[in-house]
Design a protein around this motif. Structure first.
Motif, mmCIF file in Angstrom:
data_model
loop_
_atom_site.group_PDB
_atom_site.id
_atom_site.type_symbol
_atom_site.label_atom_id
_atom_site.label_comp_id
_atom_site.label_asym_id
_atom_site.label_seq_id
_atom_site.Cartn_x
_atom_site.Cartn_y
_atom_site.Cartn_z
ATOM 1 N N ASN A 231 1.158 6.266 -3.867
ATOM 2 C CA ASN A 231 0.666 5.027 -3.264
ATOM 3 C C ASN A 231 1.756 3.959 -3.117
ATOM 4 O O ASN A 231 2.927 4.280 -2.902
ATOM 5 C CB ASN A 231 -0.537 4.502 -4.051
ATOM 6 C CG ASN A 231 -1.667 5.521 -4.075
ATOM 7 O OD1 ASN A 231 -1.835 6.278 -3.117
ATOM 8 N ND2 ASN A 231 -2.417 5.560 -5.151
ATOM 9 N N LEU A 235 5.927 4.166 -2.284
ATOM 10 C CA LEU A 235 6.444 3.759 -0.984
ATOM 11 C C LEU A 235 7.523 2.690 -1.146
ATOM 12 O O LEU A 235 8.560 2.716 -0.471
ATOM 13 C CB LEU A 235 5.296 3.230 -0.119
ATOM 14 C CG LEU A 235 5.613 2.942 1.352
ATOM 15 C CD1 LEU A 235 6.095 4.207 2.048
ATOM 16 C CD2 LEU A 235 4.371 2.384 2.052
ATOM 17 N N ARG A 239 11.460 3.132 -0.069
ATOM 18 C CA ARG A 239 12.056 2.194 0.896
ATOM 19 C C ARG A 239 13.306 1.547 0.306
ATOM 20 O O ARG A 239 14.333 1.418 0.979
ATOM 21 C CB ARG A 239 11.037 1.121 1.293
ATOM 22 C CG ARG A 239 11.648 0.083 2.232
ATOM 23 C CD ARG A 239 10.623 -0.681 3.002
ATOM 24 N NE ARG A 239 11.264 -1.577 3.975
ATOM 25 C CZ ARG A 239 10.649 -2.075 5.036
ATOM 26 N NH1 ARG A 239 9.382 -1.758 5.280
ATOM 27 N NH2 ARG A 239 11.286 -2.870 5.865
ATOM 28 N N TRP A 259 6.188 12.446 2.751
ATOM 29 C CA TRP A 259 5.444 11.528 3.629
ATOM 30 C C TRP A 259 5.938 10.092 3.460
ATOM 31 O O TRP A 259 6.022 9.342 4.437
ATOM 32 C CB TRP A 259 3.944 11.600 3.309
ATOM 33 C CG TRP A 259 3.128 10.692 4.193
ATOM 34 C CD1 TRP A 259 2.618 10.968 5.426
ATOM 35 C CD2 TRP A 259 2.777 9.325 3.902
ATOM 36 N NE1 TRP A 259 1.959 9.879 5.928
ATOM 37 C CE2 TRP A 259 2.043 8.845 5.025
ATOM 38 C CE3 TRP A 259 3.005 8.473 2.839
ATOM 39 C CZ2 TRP A 259 1.530 7.560 5.078
ATOM 40 C CZ3 TRP A 259 2.495 7.187 2.892
ATOM 41 C CH2 TRP A 259 1.774 6.732 3.996
ATOM 42 N N TYR A 260 6.293 9.698 2.229
ATOM 43 C CA TYR A 260 6.803 8.346 2.002
ATOM 44 C C TYR A 260 8.124 8.131 2.736
ATOM 45 O O TYR A 260 8.419 7.039 3.219
ATOM 46 C CB TYR A 260 6.986 8.094 0.503
ATOM 47 C CG TYR A 260 5.710 8.164 -0.288
ATOM 48 C CD1 TYR A 260 4.631 7.329 0.012
ATOM 49 C CD2 TYR A 260 5.565 9.074 -1.334
ATOM 50 C CE1 TYR A 260 3.448 7.405 -0.714
ATOM 51 C CE2 TYR A 260 4.383 9.157 -2.059
ATOM 52 C CZ TYR A 260 3.333 8.319 -1.736
ATOM 53 O OH TYR A 260 2.162 8.392 -2.450
ATOM 54 N N TYR A 262 8.974 9.703 5.560
ATOM 55 C CA TYR A 262 8.609 9.590 6.979
ATOM 56 C C TYR A 262 8.100 8.189 7.288
ATOM 57 O O TYR A 262 8.473 7.573 8.299
ATOM 58 C CB TYR A 262 7.529 10.617 7.326
ATOM 59 C CG TYR A 262 8.046 11.973 7.742
ATOM 60 C CD1 TYR A 262 7.858 12.446 9.049
ATOM 61 C CD2 TYR A 262 8.704 12.805 6.842
ATOM 62 C CE1 TYR A 262 8.307 13.703 9.433
ATOM 63 C CE2 TYR A 262 9.157 14.057 7.210
ATOM 64 C CZ TYR A 262 8.953 14.509 8.512
ATOM 65 O OH TYR A 262 9.408 15.752 8.890
ATOM 66 N N ASP A 263 7.235 7.676 6.426
ATOM 67 C CA ASP A 263 6.659 6.341 6.646
ATOM 68 C C ASP A 263 7.749 5.274 6.627
ATOM 69 O O ASP A 263 7.801 4.390 7.501
ATOM 70 C CB ASP A 263 5.617 6.058 5.568
ATOM 71 C CG ASP A 263 4.908 4.738 5.787
ATOM 72 O OD1 ASP A 263 5.446 3.692 5.360
ATOM 73 O OD2 ASP A 263 3.808 4.735 6.378
ATOM 74 N N THR A 264 8.644 5.360 5.640
ATOM 75 C CA THR A 264 9.727 4.383 5.533
ATOM 76 C C THR A 264 10.657 4.464 6.731
ATOM 77 O O THR A 264 11.086 3.429 7.275
ATOM 78 C CB THR A 264 10.524 4.609 4.237
ATOM 79 O OG1 THR A 264 9.660 4.407 3.120
ATOM 80 C CG2 THR A 264 11.703 3.659 4.139
ATOM 81 N N ALA A 266 9.979 5.380 9.739
ATOM 82 C CA ALA A 266 9.322 4.774 10.905
ATOM 83 C C ALA A 266 9.382 3.257 10.840
ATOM 84 O O ALA A 266 9.638 2.583 11.845
ATOM 85 C CB ALA A 266 7.871 5.247 10.981
ATOM 86 N N ARG A 267 9.188 2.697 9.658
ATOM 87 C CA ARG A 267 9.230 1.247 9.492
ATOM 88 C C ARG A 267 10.627 0.685 9.715
ATOM 89 O O ARG A 267 10.785 -0.462 10.158
ATOM 90 C CB ARG A 267 8.752 0.858 8.083
ATOM 91 C CG ARG A 267 7.283 1.153 7.810
ATOM 92 C CD ARG A 267 6.954 0.984 6.337
ATOM 93 N NE ARG A 267 5.621 1.440 6.001
ATOM 94 C CZ ARG A 267 4.565 0.651 5.881
ATOM 95 N NH1 ARG A 267 4.689 -0.659 6.073
ATOM 96 N NH2 ARG A 267 3.384 1.153 5.551
ATOM 97 N N THR A 290 0.640 17.845 10.165
ATOM 98 C CA THR A 290 0.468 16.434 10.514
ATOM 99 C C THR A 290 1.781 15.723 10.808
ATOM 100 O O THR A 290 1.878 14.931 11.754
ATOM 101 C CB THR A 290 -0.265 15.694 9.369
ATOM 102 O OG1 THR A 290 -1.520 16.335 9.133
ATOM 103 C CG2 THR A 290 -0.499 14.241 9.728
ATOM 104 N N LEU A 291 2.797 15.979 9.991
ATOM 105 C CA LEU A 291 4.051 15.253 10.140
ATOM 106 C C LEU A 291 4.776 15.618 11.432
ATOM 107 O O LEU A 291 4.770 16.759 11.870
ATOM 108 C CB LEU A 291 4.961 15.526 8.944
ATOM 109 C CG LEU A 291 4.468 14.996 7.588
ATOM 110 C CD1 LEU A 291 5.395 15.458 6.479
ATOM 111 C CD2 LEU A 291 4.372 13.474 7.618
#
Length: 360
Positions: A231, A235, A239, A259-260, A262-264, A266-267, A290-291
């Motif tokens: 969570n 993350l 980052r 996934w963290y 990938y999310d970072t 993108a941000r 999904t990724l």
């Protein structure tokens, strides 16, 4: 129902010869070519042995007890059961599964329930790789650990204590192979996003990561390593790692932690597979589908561990029986260790290359 007489007529041999082969007593008595022909005819005709009659002759019930610790209640490691079932069915056995993590029932109660059915042997399966404690009530049964190794030292002198065979992923090689994939892609500043839970796999994967760096002549930098749970805090840690350390490659303890990344990315406006390379572990179906881009990952061999464990258990129950991995009903995606292996057995996991690593 297909009979041995029908098989003998089609194979052109006597009924007694067919009986020897189908009861696995042909070794040294029947030519291998003839035995193989008889087995093929039996398969073609759809022959199914009468297990009740066979159990009366052999004192074996052909029932295997599967003691599940979270395996049966999670889809994540479910292929362990599928692999064990495939092997058991292939060799004329059935599996009875009980859950050992149900708070309403003790482990010994579940074992006693299986004993009442006269099971020939036991599996003790864990959801995640660990050192397992085999209950004393299983000491007199053929027992194989799955996704686990025996926590009882093989060198111990404890009276009547058996060191049981167990099969588990080679966690150190997982870290080594994943990191080497990034090194071969040209990455020189490789980070590791690990797991903050006290897990056997965490330490061994980190060890493999360090070994690959050392072999490639790259220094280990502790500032490139972070251990996270999940969570928001996870993350934030990922980052901070990417923003302050600027890695060009990241090995993640599992696909969920990737996934963290990938999310970072993108941000921060970074592109996975171009600006930064990522390798995970699990080949988890949800993340794999999904990724984007698809994640390169080391696949945990749950099916293969279950299949090998069942073959091993059957070979312990019937030492004279020949078992062949090449007849597996599904493709095996990892090389299985020999069945005559004793003690702890580690399986080398396959790296599934997708699109998250920079192409040279």
């Amino acid at each position: 129902m297909v009979t041995m007489k029908e098989i003998s007529a089609q194979a052109g041999v006597s009924v007694s010869t067919v009986s020897l082969v189908l009861n696995n007593r042909d070794k040294g008595r029947i030519k291998p070519r003839v035995a193989a022909q008889i087995r093929q005819v039996a398969r073609d005709l759809g022959y199914r042995p009468n297990l009740m009659a066979r159990s009366l002759k052999t004192s074996h019930t052909h029932i295997l007890g599967f003691l599940s610790k979270e395996v049966a209640t999670t889809p994540y490691a479910g292929p362990i059961i599928l692999g064990a079932q495939d092997a058991a069915s292939q060799y004329g056995y059935v599996i009875m599964t009980v859950s050992a993590d149900d708070p309403r029932s003790s482990e010994e109660t579940e074992i006693s329930a299986l004993e009442r059915y006269g099971v020939d042997g036991f599996f003790l399966a864990e959801m995640s790789n660990r050192k397992a404690q085999v209950p004393s009530s299983l000491q007199n049964y053929p027992t194989v650990l799955v996704n686990a190794t025996d926590g009882h030292p093989a060198s111990s002198t404890t009276p009547n204590q058996i060191h049981h065979t167990g099969i588990a992923p080679d966690e150190r090689l997982i870290g080594y192979d994943a990191t080497m994939r990034l090194i071969h892609a040209g990455c020189t500043r490789i980070a590791y996003v690990g797991c903050s839970e006290p897990m056997l796999a965490e330490g061994l994967r980190l060890e493999g990561y360090k070994e690959a760096l050392r072999e490639a002549g790259l220094p280990f930098d502790s500032s490139l390593v972070t251990a996270v749970l999940n969570n928001g805090p996870a993350l934030h840690s990922v980052r901070e790692l990417i923003e302050t350390q600027h890695p060009d490659g990241i090995f993640c303890f599992n696909d969920a932690r990737a996934w963290y990344v990938y999310d970072t990315a993108a941000r921060l406006g970074l592109t996975i597979g171009k600006d930064i390379s990522v390798v995970g572990v699990d080949n988890h179906r949800i993340f794999a589908e999904t990724l984007e881009p698809q994640l390169s990952t080391v696949e945990l061999p749950h099916y293969e561990m279950g299949y090998w464990a069942a073959c091993k258990l059957i070979s312990m129950i019937e030492p004279e029986r020949e078992l062949d991995f090449s007849t597996s009903p599904r493709p095996l995606r990892a090389t299985l260790p020999p069945l005559d292996s004793e003690g702890d057995v580690l399986i080398h996991c396959s790296l599934v290359d997708k699109n998250s690593v920079i192409t040279q």
